[in-house]
Design a protein around this motif. Structure first.
Motif, PDB file in Angstrom:
ATOM      1  N   ASP A 363       0.843  -1.191   0.000  1.00  0.00           N
ATOM      2  CA  ASP A 363       0.000   0.000   0.000  1.00  0.00           C
ATOM      3  C   ASP A 363       0.880   1.243   0.000  1.00  0.00           C
ATOM      4  O   ASP A 363       2.107   1.157   0.094  1.00  0.00           O
ATOM      5  N   GLU A 364       0.256   2.406  -0.125  1.00  0.00           N
ATOM      6  CA  GLU A 364       1.022   3.652  -0.217  1.00  0.00           C
ATOM      7  C   GLU A 364       1.792   3.944   1.058  1.00  0.00           C
ATOM      8  O   GLU A 364       2.896   4.492   1.018  1.00  0.00           O
ATOM      9  N   ALA A 365       1.249   3.585   2.201  1.00  0.00           N
ATOM     10  CA  ALA A 365       1.932   3.847   3.467  1.00  0.00           C
ATOM     11  C   ALA A 365       3.260   3.107   3.531  1.00  0.00           C
ATOM     12  O   ALA A 365       4.275   3.644   3.991  1.00  0.00           O
ATOM     13  N   GLU A 366       3.271   1.879   3.044  1.00  0.00           N
ATOM     14  CA  GLU A 366       4.510   1.106   3.062  1.00  0.00           C
ATOM     15  C   GLU A 366       5.569   1.735   2.179  1.00  0.00           C
ATOM     16  O   GLU A 366       6.756   1.738   2.501  1.00  0.00           O
ATOM     17  N   MET A 367       5.142   2.320   1.054  1.00  0.00           N
ATOM     18  CA  MET A 367       6.096   2.930   0.132  1.00  0.00           C
ATOM     19  C   MET A 367       6.754   4.179   0.707  1.00  0.00           C
ATOM     20  O   MET A 367       7.772   4.644   0.204  1.00  0.00           O
ATOM     21  N   GLN A 368       6.180   4.721   1.777  1.00  0.00           N
ATOM     22  CA  GLN A 368       6.713   5.944   2.372  1.00  0.00           C
ATOM     23  C   GLN A 368       7.631   5.668   3.559  1.00  0.00           C
ATOM     24  O   GLN A 368       8.160   6.595   4.164  1.00  0.00           O
ATOM     25  N   GLU A 370      10.889   5.029   5.493  1.00  0.00           N
ATOM     26  CA  GLU A 370      12.237   5.481   5.180  1.00  0.00           C
ATOM     27  C   GLU A 370      13.232   4.330   5.052  1.00  0.00           C
ATOM     28  O   GLU A 370      14.189   4.395   4.284  1.00  0.00           O
ATOM     29  N   ASP A 371      13.040   3.266   5.840  1.00  0.00           N
ATOM     30  CA  ASP A 371      13.986   2.170   5.831  1.00  0.00           C
ATOM     31  C   ASP A 371      13.639   1.093   4.797  1.00  0.00           C
ATOM     32  O   ASP A 371      14.250   0.033   4.761  1.00  0.00           O
ATOM     33  N   LEU A 372      12.656   1.372   3.954  1.00  0.00           N
ATOM     34  CA  LEU A 372      12.239   0.402   2.954  1.00  0.00           C
ATOM     35  C   LEU A 372      13.206   0.367   1.781  1.00  0.00           C
ATOM     36  O   LEU A 372      13.648   1.409   1.299  1.00  0.00           O
ATOM     37  N   HIS A 373      13.536  -0.837   1.332  1.00  0.00           N
ATOM     38  CA  HIS A 373      14.301  -0.982   0.093  1.00  0.00           C
ATOM     39  C   HIS A 373      13.299  -0.946  -1.062  1.00  0.00           C
ATOM     40  O   HIS A 373      12.601  -1.918  -1.345  1.00  0.00           O
ATOM     41  N   ALA A 374      13.175   0.201  -1.697  1.00  0.00           N
ATOM     42  CA  ALA A 374      12.187   0.370  -2.765  1.00  0.00           C
ATOM     43  C   ALA A 374      12.861   0.282  -4.127  1.00  0.00           C
ATOM     44  O   ALA A 374      13.984   0.771  -4.310  1.00  0.00           O
ATOM     45  N   TYR A 375      12.149  -0.323  -5.070  1.00  0.00           N
ATOM     46  CA  TYR A 375      12.660  -0.421  -6.437  1.00  0.00           C
ATOM     47  C   TYR A 375      12.332   0.859  -7.196  1.00  0.00           C
ATOM     48  O   TYR A 375      11.325   1.496  -6.951  1.00  0.00           O
TER      49      TYR A 375
END
Length: 375
Positions: A363-368, A370-375
């Motif tokens: 979901d959008e909250a997860e994409m925000q 800071e410590d997430l490894h996002a593609y």
């Protein structure tokens, strides 16, 4: 155990494995299909980030299966590998190029101050999704329509056109299979978004794309299938290759289990599409995906078993490749067969990793975070 099997039995065993790998590869192309829908379904940067990340958790499965498929083909049927990759190399170079830019895109899309910018990498993902699927499908189409090659006494390949495999696009039956794979991948990609992204807007847009892409998929696939069952096919007996009327239809009649798998596969795809459109269910990807595996698996079996030349030469019929004249030795196939016993463990590991990755919808909250490894 395997050493007691005849050479032909081992050849058939490995053609079944190759067919299964090819079937899983086409199913996993939902990643490529989803990549072509990034701007159709994702209207904002945040929405596209969600889509890229849910695909990013799976893209390595597709890439690894492609490499495994090619490696298994090389080890079990090296003459095909040498003939196709050594002769029709422009097609394979193009396919590999489009998969390389996919890997680069997932790695660098969100890197700070990247050289090309996010949009460029998203275009790369679209190109991989479109041309990767169409070219793979078109290349597989030559299994049924033949390719322009000949072999000398040393089995060295001579490609009889300067286009090195690209001439396959001049046969519409090949292209129809390529377009079938392309639109099927888009259907599967949209179904996967419905299953893995927690966003009502994305869900509704994905549902619409399932409908929009199912129509051309069915048109091209039915054309390919009906044309295949009615055309003359490449048969062989005692080493001699000849044309047989309704060969692939005869294969279904002679191999009723393959016919049943094919019917179940088509019904599975239709059921997955139907419950997604009519009932808005999120499980359509599993029925359509399973149906895809069964359908493609049966097509590969039709192409190589029951005395069928799986890579016909449209230039000189007797140079066509069969599972008997293109395979490795009895010893090599025996050793490989023992190694293949570990495949169920690999499948179980993939299933476990998949389940862990999809335990929570994106979901959008997860994409925000800071410590997430996002593609």
């Amino acid at each position: 155990m395997f050493e007691n099997l005849s050479h032909l039995a081992l050849q058939q065993y490995w053609w079944v494995i190759i067919s299964l790998l090819g079937a899983f590869l086409v199913f996993l192309c939902f990643v490529q299909g989803g990549q072509t829908l990034l701007y159709t379904i994702g209207k904002t940067p945040n929405e596209r980030t969600m889509l890229v990340n849910t695909l990013g958790r799976k893209w390595e499965f597709t890439f690894t299966t492609l490499v495994t498929f090619g490696g298994a083909f090389f080890a079990s049927f090296p003459l095909f590998y040498a003939t196709s990759f050594g002769g029709a190399y422009w097609v394979w170079i193009a396919i590999l190029l489009f998969f390389v830019i996919q890997a680069v895109s997932y790695e660098f899309r969100t890197k700070p101050a990247n050289l090309l910018g996010r949009k460029t990498y998203e275009v790369f993902l679209f190109l991989n999704g479109a041309f990767g699927t169409i070219l793979i499908g078109t290349a597989v189409g030559t299994f049924f329509n033949g390719a322009q090659f000949s072999l000398n006494d040393m089995n060295n390949v001579n490609w009889e056109t300067p286009y090195r495999g690209l001439e396959a696009v001049l046969t519409f039956h090949n292209v129809a299979l390529g377009l079938s794979v392309f639109f099927l991948a888009r259907v599967l990609g949209a179904l996967y978004f419905m299953n893995s992204v927690d966003s009502p807007i994305v869900f509704e847009r994905s549902k619409r794309q399932v409908l929009v892409n199912s129509v051309p998929f069915l048109i091209f696939f039915l054309y390919f299938l009906i044309r295949l069952l009615l055309k003359d096919g490449f048969a062989y007996d005692s080493g001699a290759v000849f044309m047989e009327k309704y060969k692939y239809l005869n294969n279904l009649v002679d191999m009723p289990l393959v016919a049943v798998l094919s019917i179940l596969g088509v019904l599975g795809v239709l059921y997955g599409i139907g419950i997604s459109l009519l009932q808005s269910r999120t499980s359509g990807i599993w029925f359509a995906g399973g149906g895809t595996v069964l359908t493609v698996f049966s097509l590969f079996l039709m192409a190589g078993l029951n005395g069928t030349a799986f890579y016909p030469s449209a230039f000189y019929l007797q140079d066509s490749l069969t599972i008997e004249n293109a395979s490795s030795s009895h010893f090599t196939l025996t050793i490989m067969s023992y190694v293949s016993l570990g495949v169920p463990l690999v499948i179980a590991y993939i299933w476990w990793v998949w389940k862990v990755m999809n335990a929570k919808k994106i979901d959008e909250a997860e994409m925000q975070e800071e410590d997430l490894h996002a593609y």
